[in-house]
Design an enzyme around this catalytic site. Sequence first.
Site, short mmCIF file in Angstrom:
data_model
loop_
_atom_site.label_atom_id
_atom_site.label_comp_id
_atom_site.label_asym_id
_atom_site.label_seq_id
_atom_site.Cartn_x
_atom_site.Cartn_y
_atom_site.Cartn_z
N SER A 137 10.71 2.03 3.04
CA SER A 137 11.77 3.04 3.07
C SER A 137 12.32 3.22 1.66
CB SER A 137 12.85 2.59 4.06
OG SER A 137 13.92 3.51 4.10
N SER A 138 13.62 3.40 1.55
CA SER A 138 14.27 3.58 0.25
C SER A 138 15.76 3.36 0.40
CB SER A 138 14.02 4.99 -0.28
OG SER A 138 14.84 5.26 -1.41
N TYR B 21 13.57 14.03 0.14
CA TYR B 21 12.92 12.72 0.12
C TYR B 21 13.76 11.70 0.89
CZ TYR B 21 11.41 8.19 -1.75
OH TYR B 21 10.99 6.89 -1.87
N LYS C 133 12.97 9.30 4.47
CA LYS C 133 13.13 7.85 4.61
C LYS C 133 14.11 7.51 5.73
CE LYS C 133 10.19 6.81 1.44
NZ LYS C 133 8.90 6.19 1.79
#
Length: 250
Positions: A140-141, A155, A159
């Site tokens: 993920s982030s 983006y 995620k």
Amino acid sequence: MGVLAGRTALVTGASRGIGRGIAERLARDGARVAVHYGRNEAAAKETVAAIEAVGGSAFALGVELGLPGDAQALWEAFDRHADGVDILVNNAGIGGARPLSEIEEEEYDKVFAVNVKAPFFIVRRGLDRLRDGGRVINISSGLSRTAAIPQQIAYAMTKGALDVFTRDLSKVLGHRGITVNSVAPGIIDTDNTAELLHGTQDGAAWAASISALGRVGTPADVADVVAFLASDAGRWVTGSWVDATGGSLT
């Protein structure tokens, strides 16, 4: 014997950056690793060679994600080398820094196709290959939990979707003893962040300053977290979002 001896791992986007770090760490722990790449065959072969040079086992798979039939093509390529998988790491992803006012539908659709749709169908098409007691780890982030870089809104949305996939998939696969977790890196020193970190001194200083630990992360920092979740030591962790940002969200 490594803690992952006898197991097979598939790491998407493993030719460079975080994915390469994960592939090398899992191989060092004894897993046989499928090194997936989209376009950069040379980089994937370098990763395989690096793994084999230290006694590990790996093979490369080339399939571009984000296209119709990508997941099926990936598994068909995988099947030519192995008959099942114990550890699936959905790492491949694309990003972008266009603000809301500039991003167009084609770019939006592409980032969702690669970052969300591909992992979903890689799991879907791989259910009969994923062994009981296995691991699914989605990269993920930290941006799914912070608006620190709002120009990466699309983006970050992908995620967030991947995190929901992780949460619900853990309940779907739990009866088979399969754990599912998200690992969320912060700013990691890779070729993707080279312009930010090495283009100017200010960029590197800013990236280090937002971490509670006062430095920029490395692929190995993320790979070590993934390795824990992939091992027996991580058997009781599932449905979790693991912060691997170095304290950048504190």
